[in-house]
Design a protein around this motif. Structure first.
Motif, PDB file in Angstrom:
ATOM      1  N   PHE A  78      16.711   4.742  -5.659  1.00 44.04           N
ATOM      2  CA  PHE A  78      14.989   4.183  -5.746  1.00 44.04           C
ATOM      3  C   PHE A  78      14.089   3.775  -4.602  1.00 44.04           C
ATOM      4  O   PHE A  78      13.079   4.098  -4.453  1.00 44.04           O
ATOM      5  CB  PHE A  78      14.907   3.382  -7.182  1.00 44.04           C
ATOM      6  CG  PHE A  78      13.479   2.974  -7.344  1.00 44.04           C
ATOM      7  CD1 PHE A  78      12.596   3.920  -8.006  1.00 44.04           C
ATOM      8  CD2 PHE A  78      13.059   1.690  -7.404  1.00 44.04           C
ATOM      9  CE1 PHE A  78      11.240   3.370  -8.294  1.00 44.04           C
ATOM     10  CE2 PHE A  78      11.737   1.177  -7.981  1.00 44.04           C
ATOM     11  CZ  PHE A  78      10.827   2.295  -8.182  1.00 44.04           C
ATOM     12  N   GLN A  79      14.870   2.787  -4.053  1.00 43.69           N
ATOM     13  CA  GLN A  79      13.908   2.181  -3.007  1.00 43.69           C
ATOM     14  C   GLN A  79      14.060   3.239  -1.838  1.00 43.69           C
ATOM     15  O   GLN A  79      12.968   3.341  -0.880  1.00 43.69           O
ATOM     16  CB  GLN A  79      14.549   1.092  -2.411  1.00 43.69           C
ATOM     17  CG  GLN A  79      14.118   0.126  -1.262  1.00 43.69           C
ATOM     18  CD  GLN A  79      12.738   0.004  -1.579  1.00 43.69           C
ATOM     19  OE1 GLN A  79      12.305  -0.748  -2.566  1.00 43.69           O
ATOM     20  NE2 GLN A  79      11.645   0.433  -0.787  1.00 43.69           N
ATOM     21  N   LEU A  80      15.125   3.861  -1.692  1.00 37.63           N
ATOM     22  CA  LEU A  80      14.986   4.917  -0.551  1.00 37.63           C
ATOM     23  C   LEU A  80      14.121   5.905  -0.711  1.00 37.63           C
ATOM     24  O   LEU A  80      13.457   6.508   0.062  1.00 37.63           O
ATOM     25  CB  LEU A  80      16.703   5.512  -0.456  1.00 37.63           C
ATOM     26  CG  LEU A  80      17.558   4.652   0.137  1.00 37.63           C
ATOM     27  CD1 LEU A  80      18.833   5.584   0.236  1.00 37.63           C
ATOM     28  CD2 LEU A  80      17.127   3.952   1.550  1.00 37.63           C
ATOM     29  N   ARG A  81      13.794   6.228  -2.131  1.00 33.49           N
ATOM     30  CA  ARG A  81      12.991   7.434  -2.303  1.00 33.49           C
ATOM     31  C   ARG A  81      11.482   6.914  -2.078  1.00 33.49           C
ATOM     32  O   ARG A  81      10.554   7.734  -1.549  1.00 33.49           O
ATOM     33  CB  ARG A  81      13.026   7.781  -3.854  1.00 33.49           C
ATOM     34  CG  ARG A  81      12.052   8.643  -4.272  1.00 33.49           C
ATOM     35  CD  ARG A  81      11.966  10.094  -3.526  1.00 33.49           C
ATOM     36  NE  ARG A  81      13.168  10.943  -3.792  1.00 33.49           N
ATOM     37  CZ  ARG A  81      13.572  11.646  -2.910  1.00 33.49           C
ATOM     38  NH1 ARG A  81      12.817  11.994  -1.877  1.00 33.49           N
ATOM     39  NH2 ARG A  81      14.489  12.443  -3.227  1.00 33.49           N
ATOM     40  N   ASP A  82      11.311   5.565  -2.478  1.00 28.97           N
ATOM     41  CA  ASP A  82       9.994   4.872  -2.002  1.00 28.97           C
ATOM     42  C   ASP A  82       9.740   4.616  -0.761  1.00 28.97           C
ATOM     43  O   ASP A  82       8.658   5.000  -0.257  1.00 28.97           O
ATOM     44  CB  ASP A  82      10.145   3.416  -2.821  1.00 28.97           C
ATOM     45  CG  ASP A  82       8.843   3.218  -3.554  1.00 28.97           C
ATOM     46  OD1 ASP A  82       8.575   3.950  -4.376  1.00 28.97           O
ATOM     47  OD2 ASP A  82       8.507   2.086  -3.557  1.00 28.97           O
ATOM     48  N   ASP A  83      10.744   4.608   0.047  1.00 27.37           N
ATOM     49  CA  ASP A  83      10.791   4.634   1.434  1.00 27.37           C
ATOM     50  C   ASP A  83      10.062   5.892   1.941  1.00 27.37           C
ATOM     51  O   ASP A  83       8.993   5.990   3.148  1.00 27.37           O
ATOM     52  CB  ASP A  83      11.967   4.474   2.509  1.00 27.37           C
ATOM     53  CG  ASP A  83      12.515   3.095   2.288  1.00 27.37           C
ATOM     54  OD1 ASP A  83      11.963   2.227   1.640  1.00 27.37           O
ATOM     55  OD2 ASP A  83      13.516   2.635   2.551  1.00 27.37           O
ATOM     56  N   LEU A  84      10.634   7.070   1.509  1.00 28.76           N
ATOM     57  CA  LEU A  84      10.251   8.351   1.970  1.00 28.76           C
ATOM     58  C   LEU A  84       8.695   8.692   1.441  1.00 28.76           C
ATOM     59  O   LEU A  84       7.780   9.085   2.031  1.00 28.76           O
ATOM     60  CB  LEU A  84      11.079   9.408   1.395  1.00 28.76           C
ATOM     61  CG  LEU A  84      12.494   9.500   1.911  1.00 28.76           C
ATOM     62  CD1 LEU A  84      13.235  10.704   1.167  1.00 28.76           C
ATOM     63  CD2 LEU A  84      12.284   9.989   3.413  1.00 28.76           C
ATOM     64  N   LEU A  85       8.610   8.248   0.053  1.00 24.28           N
ATOM     65  CA  LEU A  85       6.972   8.374  -0.553  1.00 24.28           C
ATOM     66  C   LEU A  85       6.269   7.517   0.005  1.00 24.28           C
ATOM     67  O   LEU A  85       5.053   7.747   0.414  1.00 24.28           O
ATOM     68  CB  LEU A  85       7.007   7.994  -1.673  1.00 24.28           C
ATOM     69  CG  LEU A  85       7.920   9.031  -2.668  1.00 24.28           C
ATOM     70  CD1 LEU A  85       7.911   8.331  -4.182  1.00 24.28           C
ATOM     71  CD2 LEU A  85       7.267  10.357  -2.758  1.00 24.28           C
ATOM     72  N   GLY A  86       6.512   6.426   0.791  1.00 25.64           N
ATOM     73  CA  GLY A  86       5.525   5.559   1.615  1.00 25.64           C
ATOM     74  C   GLY A  86       4.997   6.123   2.871  1.00 25.64           C
ATOM     75  O   GLY A  86       4.201   5.859   3.444  1.00 25.64           O
ATOM     76  N   VAL A  87       5.879   7.332   3.267  1.00 28.73           N
ATOM     77  CA  VAL A  87       5.467   7.996   4.477  1.00 28.73           C
ATOM     78  C   VAL A  87       5.133   9.297   4.162  1.00 28.73           C
ATOM     79  O   VAL A  87       3.982   9.754   4.901  1.00 28.73           O
ATOM     80  CB  VAL A  87       6.710   8.050   5.586  1.00 28.73           C
ATOM     81  CG1 VAL A  87       6.366   8.993   6.614  1.00 28.73           C
ATOM     82  CG2 VAL A  87       7.423   6.644   5.706  1.00 28.73           C
ATOM     83  N   PHE A  88       5.373  10.087   3.446  1.00 35.01           N
ATOM     84  CA  PHE A  88       5.220  11.391   3.134  1.00 35.01           C
ATOM     85  C   PHE A  88       4.447  11.629   1.700  1.00 35.01           C
ATOM     86  O   PHE A  88       4.388  12.794   1.479  1.00 35.01           O
ATOM     87  CB  PHE A  88       6.621  12.311   3.129  1.00 35.01           C
ATOM     88  CG  PHE A  88       7.133  12.209   4.630  1.00 35.01           C
ATOM     89  CD1 PHE A  88       6.599  12.973   5.525  1.00 35.01           C
ATOM     90  CD2 PHE A  88       8.299  11.222   4.621  1.00 35.01           C
ATOM     91  CE1 PHE A  88       7.472  12.865   6.814  1.00 35.01           C
ATOM     92  CE2 PHE A  88       9.099  11.240   5.970  1.00 35.01           C
ATOM     93  CZ  PHE A  88       8.476  12.179   7.126  1.00 35.01           C
ATOM     94  N   GLY A  89       4.468  10.769   1.012  1.00 33.93           N
ATOM     95  CA  GLY A  89       3.973  10.811  -0.349  1.00 33.93           C
ATOM     96  C   GLY A  89       2.372  11.404  -0.485  1.00 33.93           C
ATOM     97  O   GLY A  89       1.730  11.153   0.204  1.00 33.93           O
ATOM     98  N   ASP A  90       2.180  12.008  -1.488  1.00 30.35           N
ATOM     99  CA  ASP A  90       0.951  12.511  -1.981  1.00 30.35           C
ATOM    100  C   ASP A  90       0.061  11.363  -2.585  1.00 30.35           C
ATOM    101  O   ASP A  90       0.602  10.808  -3.367  1.00 30.35           O
ATOM    102  CB  ASP A  90       1.026  13.671  -3.142  1.00 30.35           C
ATOM    103  CG  ASP A  90      -0.466  14.268  -3.377  1.00 30.35           C
ATOM    104  OD1 ASP A  90      -1.356  13.602  -3.145  1.00 30.35           O
ATOM    105  OD2 ASP A  90      -0.233  15.142  -4.385  1.00 30.35           O
TER     106      ASP A  90
END
Length: 365
Positions: free
Chosen positions: A243-255
């Motif tokens: 969940f945190q790793l997904r958050d890391d990606l979304l914090g950069v690439f998220g819509d």
């Protein structure tokens, strides 16, 4: 993490047990009963807790309860729901204190508590420094939430044995949450670049506090045997880190329309995430000091323009950091589901935990 269904429109997600309105009602009732000795603090806390929120922690705790045979309805279920609002109060403490530490201006579309208190001080032309007053008042709001979280658990109506069992994960979770927050603070101060340390922060600050211990708490309240608790905690640790790793990606690439944050927000804030630690390691391995320098510019708090964000995003793909994080998310999710295969679970419970795992690691949330 938005608790939405991947099912067809009009159908209920597998983990929808009618829990969220029950939680809201119990939280509202608790706050209405609470002592009103400091109405400004109480009002600020109530506005935060009743203005929305995803109820992630009590949702996982509820499915820990259900996994251990806890009923959906009836007096015991009502007591369990009352106990689980303690997790929302604890989250209130964490959010208010986080906003002070991160200098966040808003929370859930409104001024953060410290900002609202500072503005009130300024408008009233009160004595002293407005920012200091705002920070101090917000710290007290968080402290009040922490104290009331204990009260909510203790006064929910659990019998003595259930409360004693629940107190073990509750005690551990509070300490792990604070330890994870401090390690995150230290990482920035010490300019940490270690992937291992970034993952330790993720395990304590996110995995333990958001998934593992809430599951443990719910299961303990229902009297789960040790082997079931172990399986749920193993699932929770892996899903929590994923969940945190997904958050890391979304914090950069998220819509931004989905995440509620500007694209590249974590880069502008200089967050020392596992994604950035992986990228720096890959830059060193590839003999790319130019790439490492650009990445460090973000972490060191230097000016990050829209152009910098685009350059870093390109580097994260080019160095293979994004693919490496995606692979780790998939691996952790697989391990989490394997942990559940080691225990007997009712099919609705297994389906709910599977759906929660998918939602926690969803690329679109």
């Amino acid at each position: 993490m938005t608790l939405v269904s991947r099912a067809r429109p009009g159908t209920r997600p597998a983990f929808d047990d009618g829990l969220l309105p029950r939680l809201h009602g119990e939280l509202e009732a608790f706050l209405a009963r609470a002592p009103d000795l400091a109405p400004d603090l109480t009002d600020a806390l109530a506005r935060l807790l009743l203005s929305g929120g995803k109820r992630v922690r009590p949702t996982f705790a509820w499915w820990g309860w259900r996994a251990a045979g806890g009923p959906v309805d009836g007096p015991r279920a009502d007591v369990a729901v009352r106990a689980l609002i303690a997790l929302e109060l604890l989250q209130g403490c964490a959010l208010v204190h986080d906003d002070v530490m991160d200098r966040s201006a808003t929370r859930r579309g409104r001024p953060a508590a410290h900002v609202a208190f500072a503005a009130r001080h300024h408008r009233g032309r009160w004595a002293g420094d407005s920012r200091h007053y705002g920070d101090s008042a917000a710290v007290l709001v968080g402290d009040l939430a922490l104290a009331w979280a204990d009260d909510a658990l203790v006064t929910a109506g659990l019998d003595g044995a259930a409360l004693a069992r629940a107190w073990v994960p509750w005690q551990a979770m509070r300490t792990e949450m604070i330890a994870g927050q401090h390690l995150d603070l230290l990482a920035g101060a010490r300019r940490e670049e270690s992937l291992e340390k970034a993952l330790t922060v993720a395990r304590l600050k996110t995995a333990a506090y958001t998934v593992e211990r809430p599951l443990h708490l719910g299961a303990a309240m229902a009297g789960a045997p040790a082997h079931l608790v172990d399986a749920l905690r193993s699932y929770g640790r892996d899903i929590g880190v994923a969940f945190q790793l997904r958050d890391d990606l979304l914090g950069v690439f998220g819509d931004p329309a989905v995440t509620g944050k500007p694209a590249g927000d974590d880069l502008r804030d200089g967050k020392r995430t596992a994604l950035m630690a992986l990228a720096l390691g890959l830059a060193r391995s590839a003999g790319r000091p130019d790439a490492a320098r650009v990445l460090r510019d973000c972490l060191e708090g230097r000016e990050v323009t829209d152009g910098t964000v685009l350059e870093v995003c390109a580097l994260l793909w080019e160095l293979g950091a994004v693919d490496a994080v995606e692979e780790r998310i998939d691996s952790l999710t697989g391990l989490a589901l394997q942990a559940l295969d080691q225990v007997e679970l009712d099919e609705p419970v297994r389906a709910a935990l599977g759906a929660l795992a998918a939602t926690a690691t969803d690329r679109r949330r």
